[in-house]
Design a protein around this motif. Structure first.
Motif, PDB file in Angstrom:
ATOM      1  N   VAL A 132      -6.721   6.507 -22.991  1.00  0.00           N
ATOM      2  CA  VAL A 132      -7.270   7.313 -24.365  1.00  0.00           C
ATOM      3  C   VAL A 132      -8.264   7.926 -24.062  1.00  0.00           C
ATOM      4  O   VAL A 132      -8.320   9.145 -24.776  1.00  0.00           O
ATOM      5  CB  VAL A 132      -7.344   5.893 -25.515  1.00  0.00           C
ATOM      6  N   VAL A 133      -9.263   7.568 -23.461  1.00  0.00           N
ATOM      7  CA  VAL A 133     -10.716   7.926 -23.220  1.00  0.00           C
ATOM      8  C   VAL A 133     -10.695   9.369 -22.406  1.00  0.00           C
ATOM      9  O   VAL A 133     -11.177  10.392 -22.948  1.00  0.00           O
ATOM     10  CB  VAL A 133     -11.872   7.202 -22.747  1.00  0.00           C
ATOM     11  N   VAL A 134      -9.929   9.402 -21.578  1.00  0.00           N
ATOM     12  CA  VAL A 134      -9.885  10.423 -20.576  1.00  0.00           C
ATOM     13  C   VAL A 134      -9.345  11.862 -21.167  1.00  0.00           C
ATOM     14  O   VAL A 134      -9.931  12.681 -21.270  1.00  0.00           O
ATOM     15  CB  VAL A 134      -9.221  10.243 -19.078  1.00  0.00           C
ATOM     16  N   PRO A 135      -8.062  11.761 -21.900  1.00  0.00           N
ATOM     17  CA  PRO A 135      -7.665  13.092 -22.366  1.00  0.00           C
ATOM     18  C   PRO A 135      -8.532  13.350 -23.606  1.00  0.00           C
ATOM     19  O   PRO A 135      -8.732  14.520 -24.132  1.00  0.00           O
ATOM     20  CB  PRO A 135      -6.236  12.511 -22.912  1.00  0.00           C
ATOM     21  N   LEU A 136      -9.065  12.408 -24.409  1.00  0.00           N
ATOM     22  CA  LEU A 136      -9.870  12.698 -25.654  1.00  0.00           C
ATOM     23  C   LEU A 136     -11.120  13.506 -25.100  1.00  0.00           C
ATOM     24  O   LEU A 136     -11.476  14.609 -25.965  1.00  0.00           O
ATOM     25  CB  LEU A 136     -10.173  11.585 -26.156  1.00  0.00           C
ATOM     26  N   LEU A 137     -12.008  12.849 -24.116  1.00  0.00           N
ATOM     27  CA  LEU A 137     -13.225  13.688 -23.545  1.00  0.00           C
ATOM     28  C   LEU A 137     -12.816  15.224 -22.916  1.00  0.00           C
ATOM     29  O   LEU A 137     -13.453  16.043 -23.220  1.00  0.00           O
ATOM     30  CB  LEU A 137     -13.804  12.752 -22.485  1.00  0.00           C
ATOM     31  N   ALA A 138     -11.586  15.144 -22.419  1.00  0.00           N
ATOM     32  CA  ALA A 138     -11.056  16.248 -21.650  1.00  0.00           C
ATOM     33  C   ALA A 138     -10.865  17.388 -22.820  1.00  0.00           C
ATOM     34  O   ALA A 138     -11.153  18.642 -22.652  1.00  0.00           O
ATOM     35  CB  ALA A 138      -9.742  16.181 -20.778  1.00  0.00           C
ATOM     36  N   GLY A 139     -10.086  16.792 -23.877  1.00  0.00           N
ATOM     37  CA  GLY A 139      -9.780  17.830 -24.991  1.00  0.00           C
ATOM     38  C   GLY A 139     -10.957  18.457 -25.548  1.00  0.00           C
ATOM     39  O   GLY A 139     -10.910  19.817 -26.093  1.00  0.00           O
ATOM     40  N   ILE A 140     -12.059  17.509 -25.870  1.00  0.00           N
ATOM     41  CA  ILE A 140     -13.225  17.920 -26.542  1.00  0.00           C
ATOM     42  C   ILE A 140     -13.968  18.851 -25.537  1.00  0.00           C
ATOM     43  O   ILE A 140     -14.439  19.878 -26.174  1.00  0.00           O
ATOM     44  CB  ILE A 140     -14.163  16.724 -26.830  1.00  0.00           C
ATOM     45  N   LEU A 141     -14.117  18.720 -24.302  1.00  0.00           N
ATOM     46  CA  LEU A 141     -14.509  19.499 -23.281  1.00  0.00           C
ATOM     47  C   LEU A 141     -14.168  21.007 -23.505  1.00  0.00           C
ATOM     48  O   LEU A 141     -14.655  21.870 -23.202  1.00  0.00           O
ATOM     49  CB  LEU A 141     -14.814  18.954 -21.851  1.00  0.00           C
ATOM     50  N   LEU A 142     -12.774  20.881 -23.357  1.00  0.00           N
ATOM     51  CA  LEU A 142     -11.994  22.079 -23.184  1.00  0.00           C
ATOM     52  C   LEU A 142     -12.145  22.755 -24.668  1.00  0.00           C
ATOM     53  O   LEU A 142     -12.098  24.356 -24.602  1.00  0.00           O
ATOM     54  CB  LEU A 142     -10.487  21.956 -23.169  1.00  0.00           C
ATOM     55  N   LEU A 143     -12.174  22.314 -25.679  1.00  0.00           N
ATOM     56  CA  LEU A 143     -12.690  23.056 -26.938  1.00  0.00           C
ATOM     57  C   LEU A 143     -14.018  23.796 -26.810  1.00  0.00           C
ATOM     58  O   LEU A 143     -14.260  24.859 -27.273  1.00  0.00           O
ATOM     59  CB  LEU A 143     -12.490  21.960 -28.119  1.00  0.00           C
ATOM     60  N   LEU A 144     -14.949  23.116 -26.278  1.00  0.00           N
ATOM     61  CA  LEU A 144     -16.127  23.706 -26.034  1.00  0.00           C
ATOM     62  C   LEU A 144     -16.114  24.904 -25.073  1.00  0.00           C
ATOM     63  O   LEU A 144     -16.919  25.834 -25.221  1.00  0.00           O
ATOM     64  CB  LEU A 144     -17.183  22.738 -25.656  1.00  0.00           C
ATOM     65  N   LEU A 145     -15.165  24.788 -24.317  1.00  0.00           N
ATOM     66  CA  LEU A 145     -14.982  25.752 -23.087  1.00  0.00           C
ATOM     67  C   LEU A 145     -13.860  26.914 -23.346  1.00  0.00           C
ATOM     68  O   LEU A 145     -13.422  27.571 -22.479  1.00  0.00           O
ATOM     69  CB  LEU A 145     -14.533  25.108 -21.755  1.00  0.00           C
ATOM     70  N   ARG A 146     -13.662  26.885 -24.464  1.00  0.00           N
ATOM     71  CA  ARG A 146     -12.348  27.748 -24.785  1.00  0.00           C
ATOM     72  C   ARG A 146     -12.418  29.247 -24.725  1.00  0.00           C
ATOM     73  O   ARG A 146     -11.431  29.792 -24.479  1.00  0.00           O
ATOM     74  CB  ARG A 146     -12.053  27.651 -26.473  1.00  0.00           C
ATOM     75  N   GLU A 147     -13.725  29.647 -24.743  1.00  0.00           N
ATOM     76  CA  GLU A 147     -13.955  30.975 -24.291  1.00  0.00           C
ATOM     77  C   GLU A 147     -14.116  31.320 -22.706  1.00  0.00           C
ATOM     78  O   GLU A 147     -14.194  32.473 -22.364  1.00  0.00           O
ATOM     79  CB  GLU A 147     -15.194  31.699 -24.974  1.00  0.00           C
ATOM     80  N   GLN A 148     -14.124  30.319 -21.959  1.00  0.00           N
ATOM     81  CA  GLN A 148     -14.333  30.405 -20.463  1.00  0.00           C
ATOM     82  C   GLN A 148     -13.200  30.969 -19.947  1.00  0.00           C
ATOM     83  O   GLN A 148     -11.899  31.019 -20.549  1.00  0.00           O
ATOM     84  CB  GLN A 148     -14.546  28.946 -19.987  1.00  0.00           C
ATOM     85  N   ASP A 149     -13.402  31.350 -18.640  1.00  0.00           N
ATOM     86  CA  ASP A 149     -11.906  31.759 -17.930  1.00  0.00           C
ATOM     87  C   ASP A 149     -10.837  30.682 -17.993  1.00  0.00           C
ATOM     88  O   ASP A 149     -11.145  29.363 -17.660  1.00  0.00           O
ATOM     89  CB  ASP A 149     -12.536  32.226 -16.315  1.00  0.00           C
TER      90      ASP A 149
END
Length: 505
Positions: free
Chosen positions: A9-26
């Motif tokens: 549960v924790v791994v995809p949640l943290l990955a999703g949050i980080l990907l939201l923060l990096l949404r403008e990245q390559d």
């Protein structure tokens, strides 16, 4: 407490949050992070398989609040089976998405991870309210994934999907509220004890709540008559999303199996076997409707969507037998149909890309690039979907029919399963003939699509998913041993209740 239980549960949640923060990245950075998360989830699922292989049931109490007062996550054989299937499916769906789909919007990667967060949470939770919460998370993510890339047909199908599932969520809340108001708990293990001793004056409401829950889970599973949202939604979304959604109907099937072997099981007194008279007839009718829809489909993606409905019917027929052999056959069939359906969605997209304006329409069209390769892959997938020997689809149906030998509904089960298999074979044979044999000379408009050579991101996921079905075939004996042990564990709910509640029983 074993902290390994909460990691899916924790791994995809943290990955999703980080990907939201990096949404403008390559996109390459987001792909790397997403793929790392998926590999980690697969590794964790396999570790959990080893952990529960002894038959132990592990409980994780969030905040160290003991059940039934706190939130608990529960890992048993069934939970880990679903987590492993989801992790394997998600990796191959994501690899295919890297071909081009993930470039159509900046939020795809975050939504993909949040979808897995909702799925994993739904499988792990030991609490009805948190099951509702995880349902809403995976549904919110699925709304975004379904509409990813836009388009009129996709938007129309997405609107139907949203409205129908919001209605289902409302009914879910009604059921949960009713049970909590009467029994004062939503912990599944505690509910199993309290439903068994409910006073006669409250029994009608408890039964009504159980039937409401069945309606909600039947909607999620696309059981007749609540399947109408699925064909258009799955046929018009992008291929990797449709492939990932192959596990979505299995969430409903999982919930039916979990709730009605735990809360409304044999030991539930007057509320025991609440849906026994409903599940098997509806599952048989769902299989018939799904196969007839596949026979009448004029597009390959739509045909695949109807075959998903047919597979739901087959799966719930196995669960509806309400026996150890039936449940074990269904649990063997579940990953098979998930992987085979996902492979067919990806293959349909790869074929449609090479047919120009014809796309996936089931009419004679131009010769596509690499016809032997795609024709061979289609033939293998068709064998799996129709349940022909010697592959896993045949083994799953054979186990189902063998489990039905002592059931009063044997004639109906035998007739529907065998005739539907024949009709599915006819439908897929006709599709293969139209796509690969009854071809026309390529027009000038289609020449560019015909030189489109298959790449790794297209072929590897399809071959990988078909390879997983081959693994289920070759190692059928140990897999069936696992599913038999899982079925036995489900039919002895005391062990689950004792693991969750401990000395408070």
């Amino acid at each position: 407490m074993n902290h390994l239980i909460i990691t899916p549960v924790v791994v995809p949640l943290l990955a999703g949050i980080l990907l939201l923060l990096l949404r403008e990245q390559d996109v390459a950075i987001k792909r790397l992070l997403s793929l790392g998360s998926l590999i980690a989830q697969l590794g964790l699922a396999l570790l959990l398989v080893k952990t529960v292989s002894t038959g132990d049931i592990f409980v994780y109490a969030l905040g160290n609040w003991a059940a039934p007062f706190g939130i608990v996550l529960v890992a048993d054989r069934l939970t880990v089976w679903m987590l492993s299937t989801t992790a394997l499916l998600s990796i191959f769906a994501f690899i295919y998405a890297m071909h081009s789909t993930d470039k159509a919007g900046r939020h795809f990667h975050a939504l993909f991870q949040l979808q897995l967060f909702g799925l994993n949470g739904a499988f792990l939770t030991g609490d009805l309210f948190n099951l509702f919460v995880f349902f809403e998370i995976l549904l919110l993510a699925s709304y975004g994934l379904l509409l990813h890339g836009g388009g009129r047909l996709r938007t129309k199908a997405g609107l139907h999907f949203v409205v129908i599932n919001l209605a289902g969520s409302t009914l879910f809340l009604f059921a949960v509220g009713t049970l909590y108001g009467i029994l004062g708990t939503l912990n599944m293990a505690d509910l199993a004890l309290k439903v068994a001793s409910v006073p006669p004056e409250n029994l009608p409401l408890v039964r009504a709540a159980g039937l409401l829950l069945f309606g909600v889970f039947a909607l999620k599973a696309a059981l007749l008559p609540l399947y109408l949202w699925l064909p258009a939604a799955y046929a018009h979304t992008s291929a990797p999303v449709a492939a990932l959604f192959a596990i979505m109907t299995k969430v409903g099937a999982y919930c039916i199996l979990r709730i009605y072997t735990l809360i409304y099981a044999e030991q539930a007194g007057p509320a025991a076997n609440l849906i026994e008279n409903w599940l098997l007839p509806l599952a048989l009718a769902t299989l018939v409707i799904g196969v007839l829809g596949a026979v009448g489909s004029k597009h390959l993606r739509l045909q695949t969507a109807y075959l998903v409905i047919a597979s739901v019917g087959t799966l719930l027929i196995a669960f509806g037998l309400n026996s150890q052999a039936g449940i074990a056959a269904g649990l063997y069939y579940l990953p098979h149909t998930t992987f085979a359906s996902a492979a067919l969605f990806l293959l349909a997209d790869a074929i449609a890309r090479r047919r120009g304006e014809m796309a996936d329409r089931l009419d004679p069209g131009p010769v596509i690039a690499s016809p032997r390769l795609f024709g061979g892959l289609f033939m293998i997938t068709a064998i799996l979907m129709a349940g022909l020997p010697p592959l896993s689809g045949f083994l799953g149906k054979f186990m189902l029919l063998r489990a039905a030998l002592d059931h009063p509904a044997l004639p109906w089960v035998m007739a529907v399963v065998l005739i539907s298999g024949l009709l599915a074979l006819i439908a897929l044979a006709r599709t293969g003939s139209l796509l690969f044999y009854r071809v026309q000379a390529a027009s000038a408009d289609n020449q560019s699509s015909n030189v489109d050579k298959p790449c790794f991101n297209e072929l590897a996921p399809i071959v990988g998913l078909l390879g997983l079905c081959l693994v289920l075939t070759i190692w059928a004996e140990p897999v069936l041993q696992y599913t038999n042990s899982t079925a036995l564990q489900l039919l002895q709910p005391y062990h689950y209740i004792h693991a969750v509640l401990g000395g408070r029983i």
